[in-house]
Design an enzyme around this catalytic site. Structure first.
Site, PDB file in Angstrom:
ATOM      1  N   LYS A   1       0.833  -1.208   0.000  1.00 22.70           N
ATOM      2  CA  LYS A   1       0.000   0.000   0.000  1.00 22.70           C
ATOM      3  C   LYS A   1       0.866   1.256   0.000  1.00 22.70           C
ATOM      4  CE  LYS A   1      -2.529   2.389   3.711  1.00 22.70           C
ATOM      5  NZ  LYS A   1      -1.382   2.969   4.401  1.00 22.70           N
ATOM      6  N   ASN A   2       1.817   1.316   0.933  1.00 18.63           N
ATOM      7  CA  ASN A   2       2.560   2.568   1.091  1.00 18.63           C
ATOM      8  C   ASN A   2       3.527   2.839  -0.057  1.00 18.63           C
ATOM      9  OD1 ASN A   2       1.161   3.014   3.401  1.00 18.63           O
ATOM     10  ND2 ASN A   2       2.802   2.395   4.798  1.00 18.63           N
TER      11      ASN A   2
ATOM     12  N   CYS B   1      -5.755   8.046   9.025  1.00 17.85           N
ATOM     13  CA  CYS B   1      -6.067   7.399  10.298  1.00 17.85           C
ATOM     14  C   CYS B   1      -5.766   8.323  11.466  1.00 17.85           C
ATOM     15  CB  CYS B   1      -5.215   6.141  10.456  1.00 17.85           C
ATOM     16  SG  CYS B   1      -5.909   4.733   9.608  1.00 17.85           S
TER      17      CYS B   1
ATOM     18  N   ARG C   1      -0.211  14.312  13.591  1.00 18.40           N
ATOM     19  CA  ARG C   1       0.618  14.006  12.409  1.00 18.40           C
ATOM     20  C   ARG C   1       0.932  15.295  11.666  1.00 18.40           C
ATOM     21  NH1 ARG C   1      -1.929   8.608   9.687  1.00 18.40           N
ATOM     22  NH2 ARG C   1       0.153   8.305   8.843  1.00 18.40           N
TER      23      ARG C   1
ATOM     24  N   ASP D   1       3.090  -0.149  12.256  1.00 20.66           N
ATOM     25  CA  ASP D   1       1.852  -0.620  11.628  1.00 20.66           C
ATOM     26  C   ASP D   1       1.480  -2.037  12.059  1.00 20.66           C
ATOM     27  OD1 ASP D   1       1.500   1.754  10.345  1.00 20.66           O
ATOM     28  OD2 ASP D   1       2.187   1.084   8.386  1.00 20.66           O
TER      29      ASP D   1
ATOM     30  N   ARG E   1      -9.165   0.018   3.631  1.00 15.98           N
ATOM     31  CA  ARG E   1      -8.192   1.023   3.171  1.00 15.98           C
ATOM     32  C   ARG E   1      -6.845   0.393   2.872  1.00 15.98           C
ATOM     33  NH1 ARG E   1      -7.646   6.138   6.785  1.00 15.98           N
ATOM     34  NH2 ARG E   1      -6.113   6.359   5.158  1.00 15.98           N
TER      35      ARG E   1
HETATM   36  C1  UD1 Z   1       4.010   6.383   6.820  1.00 13.96           C
HETATM   37  C2  UD1 Z   1       3.094   5.245   6.448  1.00 13.96           C
HETATM   38  C3  UD1 Z   1       2.407   4.701   7.687  1.00 13.96           C
HETATM   39  C4  UD1 Z   1       3.439   4.317   8.754  1.00 13.96           C
HETATM   40  C5  UD1 Z   1       4.393   5.475   9.024  1.00 13.96           C
HETATM   41  C6  UD1 Z   1       5.517   5.109   9.960  1.00 13.96           C
HETATM   42  C7  UD1 Z   1       2.450   5.887   4.202  1.00 13.96           C
HETATM   43  C8  UD1 Z   1       1.370   6.313   3.288  1.00 13.96           C
HETATM   44  N1  UD1 Z   1       2.117   5.739   5.517  1.00 13.96           N
HETATM   45  O1  UD1 Z   1       3.197   7.418   7.349  1.00 13.96           O
HETATM   46  O2  UD1 Z   1       1.666   3.538   7.314  1.00 13.96           O
HETATM   47  O3  UD1 Z   1       2.764   4.009   9.963  1.00 13.96           O
HETATM   48  O4  UD1 Z   1       4.977   5.935   7.785  1.00 13.96           O
HETATM   49  O5  UD1 Z   1       6.197   4.005   9.490  1.00 13.96           O
HETATM   50  O6  UD1 Z   1       3.569   5.640   3.785  1.00 13.96           O
HETATM   51  N2  UD1 Z   1       6.282  13.701  11.911  1.00 13.96           N
HETATM   52  C9  UD1 Z   1       6.540  14.975  12.337  1.00 13.96           C
HETATM   53  N3  UD1 Z   1       6.630  15.959  11.393  1.00 13.96           N
HETATM   54  C10 UD1 Z   1       6.474  15.731  10.067  1.00 13.96           C
HETATM   55  C11 UD1 Z   1       6.224  14.408   9.653  1.00 13.96           C
HETATM   56  C12 UD1 Z   1       6.127  13.403  10.596  1.00 13.96           C
HETATM   57  O7  UD1 Z   1       6.678  15.225  13.527  1.00 13.96           O
HETATM   58  O8  UD1 Z   1       6.578  16.663   9.274  1.00 13.96           O
HETATM   59  C13 UD1 Z   1       6.153  12.617  12.908  1.00 13.96           C
HETATM   60  C14 UD1 Z   1       4.747  12.021  12.923  1.00 13.96           C
HETATM   61  O9  UD1 Z   1       3.879  12.800  13.702  1.00 13.96           O
HETATM   62  C15 UD1 Z   1       4.976  10.658  13.502  1.00 13.96           C
HETATM   63  C16 UD1 Z   1       6.353  10.311  12.977  1.00 13.96           C
HETATM   64  O10 UD1 Z   1       6.960  11.526  12.531  1.00 13.96           O
HETATM   65  O11 UD1 Z   1       5.010  10.714  14.908  1.00 13.96           O
HETATM   66  C17 UD1 Z   1       6.364   9.313  11.830  1.00 13.96           C
HETATM   67  O12 UD1 Z   1       5.582   9.804  10.785  1.00 13.96           O
HETATM   68  P1  UD1 Z   1       5.914   9.513   9.260  1.00 13.96           P
HETATM   69  O13 UD1 Z   1       7.085   8.630   9.154  1.00 13.96           O
HETATM   70  O14 UD1 Z   1       5.942  10.820   8.569  1.00 13.96           O
HETATM   71  O15 UD1 Z   1       4.629   8.717   8.818  1.00 13.96           O
HETATM   72  P2  UD1 Z   1       3.791   8.899   7.494  1.00 13.96           P
HETATM   73  O16 UD1 Z   1       4.682   9.194   6.351  1.00 13.96           O
HETATM   74  O17 UD1 Z   1       2.619   9.772   7.752  1.00 13.96           O
END
Ligand code: UD1
Length: 432
Positions: free
Chosen positions: A21-22, A116, A121, A320, A412
């Site tokens: 998915k990702n 989710c 986030r 996840d 999803r």
């Molecule tokens: C992606 C995955 C999700 C997985 C996650 C962590 C996709 C579509 N989704 O989500 O399934 O659970 O990686 O492996 O690929 N953060 C900040 N600032 C930012 C961005 C992130 O503080 O600008 C924090 C987030 O709040 C969170 C952490 O970093 O606590 C990890 O988030 P991130 O790795 O960005 O996850 P996603 O890319 O949203």
């Protein structure tokens, strides 16, 4: 939509894992950077992918299923700048059009994304990256506006190895003159897949899969500009054909379910390397895992034991799979401690598992699970996608009937989940 499960059956047989998915979600966005037609194979037909394809169409691109698992994508010369609110709110991965459109047309307007509810986030790291490369970035009433100004390669340090921020910066950097370096980059397999795809359409990217990624962007003097085809590295007009990697989270979910119900299941179409953190943890618990070339067989021959879990960015244990593991740990002898180090609100499934008899204490970023518990079927609600998967694990292993409400959230991320578990001998069906 509800999923109804009759618990207590063992699982036996083979299950084939679909595309990740990702990885699919980011590649669909990244298709905007390719010069020609993109064909993606091994794309899972799940709700998040359908939404991402709708965003491509809303931006003016072509996105269509050609056959099972194959999607054709192409982008016209003129692409819309704004990601529609209604679609962006439906999934977090809509944020990946930020980097893709920045590279293609140098301009983006998008609402802060949905997805989710697993904690705060923010997108500060994504925006910091774009600003460093010379995009003017504004946050205005829940919308992000980014516009190319004085673009130049930059050195960007991420405070946390965010998957999405790494991906957005990689994509945007393809259209930015000079070398961009991402330090403390995410190392997830999906990042490597994105880099391979971008390299295939003409970009130069090194280091994906390590914490330092280098992107050689557009040739100096050819800035990305609104309404034009992508600048620099990807102006070759080259299309691409690319197969999405298998979904390590889907595979892990079936492994955990097999552990929970005492089964022997062969999981096909996996990349073993991507599953190492999960294999190691399940072996700790006492599951037998026999590894083949691109498949593995899991078997529970004796009682399982408690273990501690710390979720971490790859190659740590994936957040996840934390909820499905929590369901499993309810069933095993002893006390397990789960520390969630990636998201700050990912224990909501604990309340649902408690309705089935689980003994779980949540305190801040930790949860203490006491086992073994006889889980009893109950009416529960999937609070998010992976929590929904955890409730399937609990329902299959529990006694009697479990009814999972809000099961559309599971759609999803899991393709044909009821069908696949039924083929293994599980008794699970959708009810409207
Ligand atoms: C992606 C995955 C999700 C997985 C996650 C962590 C996709 C579509 N989704 O989500 O399934 O659970 O990686 O492996 O690929 N953060 C900040 N600032 C930012 C961005 C992130 O503080 O600008 C924090 C987030 O709040 C969170 C952490 O970093 O606590 C990890 O988030 P991130 O790795 O960005 O996850 P996603 O890319 O949203």
């Amino acid at each position: 939509m509800k999923l109804v499960i009759q618990g207590g059956n063992t699982l036996r047989g083979k299950v084939r894992i679909g595309g990740a998915k990702n990885a699919a979600l980011v590649l669909i966005a990244a298709s905007a950077i390719a010069g020609g037609e993109v064909i993606l194979d091994n794309v899972p037909r799940i709700a998040d992918v359908e939404r991402q394809l709708e965003i491509v169409q809303a931006l003016g691109g072509r996105a269509e299923w050609q056959e099972q698992g194959r999607v054709l994508l192409s982008w016209p010369d003129k692409v819309a700048v704004a990601v529609p609110y209604q679609l962006a709110k439906k999934l977090r991965a809509s944020n990946l059009f930020l980097g893709a459109l920045a590279a293609r047309i140098g301009q983006v307007r998008m609402p802060l994304p949905g997805g989710c509810d697993i904690g705060f986030r923010p997108m500060d790291l994504h925006l910091k990256g774009l600003s460093a490369m010379g995009f003017e970035v504004e946050l205005e009433h829940g919308f992000i506006n980014a516009k190319a100004r004085e673009l130049r390669g930059a050195r960007i340090y991420l405070d946390f190895p965010s998957v999405g921020a790494t991906e957005n910066i990689m994509m945007a950097a393809v259209g930015v003159p000079g070398t961009t370096i991402v330090e403390n980059a995410a190392k997830e397999p999906e990042i490597v897949d994105l880099a391979s795809f971008l390299s295939g359409v003409g970009a130069t990217i090194r280091g994906a899969g390590t914490d330092l990624i280098k992107i050689e962007g557009a040739r100096a003097g050819v800035p990305a500009s609104a309404g034009r085809a992508p600048a620099g590295a990807c102006d070759s007009g080259r299309g691409a054909r690319f197969s999405v990697i298998p979904d390590r989270i889907e595979a892990g979910t079936y492994m955990i379910a097999a552990a929970a119900v005492g089964a022997e299941v062969t999981i096909e179409n996996v990349i073993i390397r991507h599953l190492q953190p999960v294999i190691a943890k399940l072996q700790d618990v006492g599951l037998e895992v026999a590894v083949g070339e691109d498949s593995l067989t899991v078997r529970r021959s004796g009682p399982l034991r408690a273990t501690d879990i710390k979720t971490l960015p790859y190659p740590g244990f994936p957040t996840d799979l934390q909820s499905p593991m929590m369901a499993l740990l309810c069933l095993v002898q002893g006390t397990s401690v789960i520390s969630e180090n990636v998201f700050d609100n990912r224990f909501r499934v604990a309340d649902e598992l408690k309705r089935m008899g689980a003994q779980i204490r949540v305190k801040g970023h930790s949860a203490v699970v006491e086992g073994p518990t006889r889980l009893l079927g109950a009416q529960v609600k999937a609070p998010d996608l992976r929590a929904g998967a955890a409730l399937i694990v609990a329902g299959l292993a529990g006694e009697g009937e479990t009814e999972i409400c809000q099961a559309e959230l599971i759609e999803r991320g899991y393709e044909k989940v009821a069908e696949k578990f039924c083929a293994l001998g599980g008794r699970i069906k959708y009810v409207d």
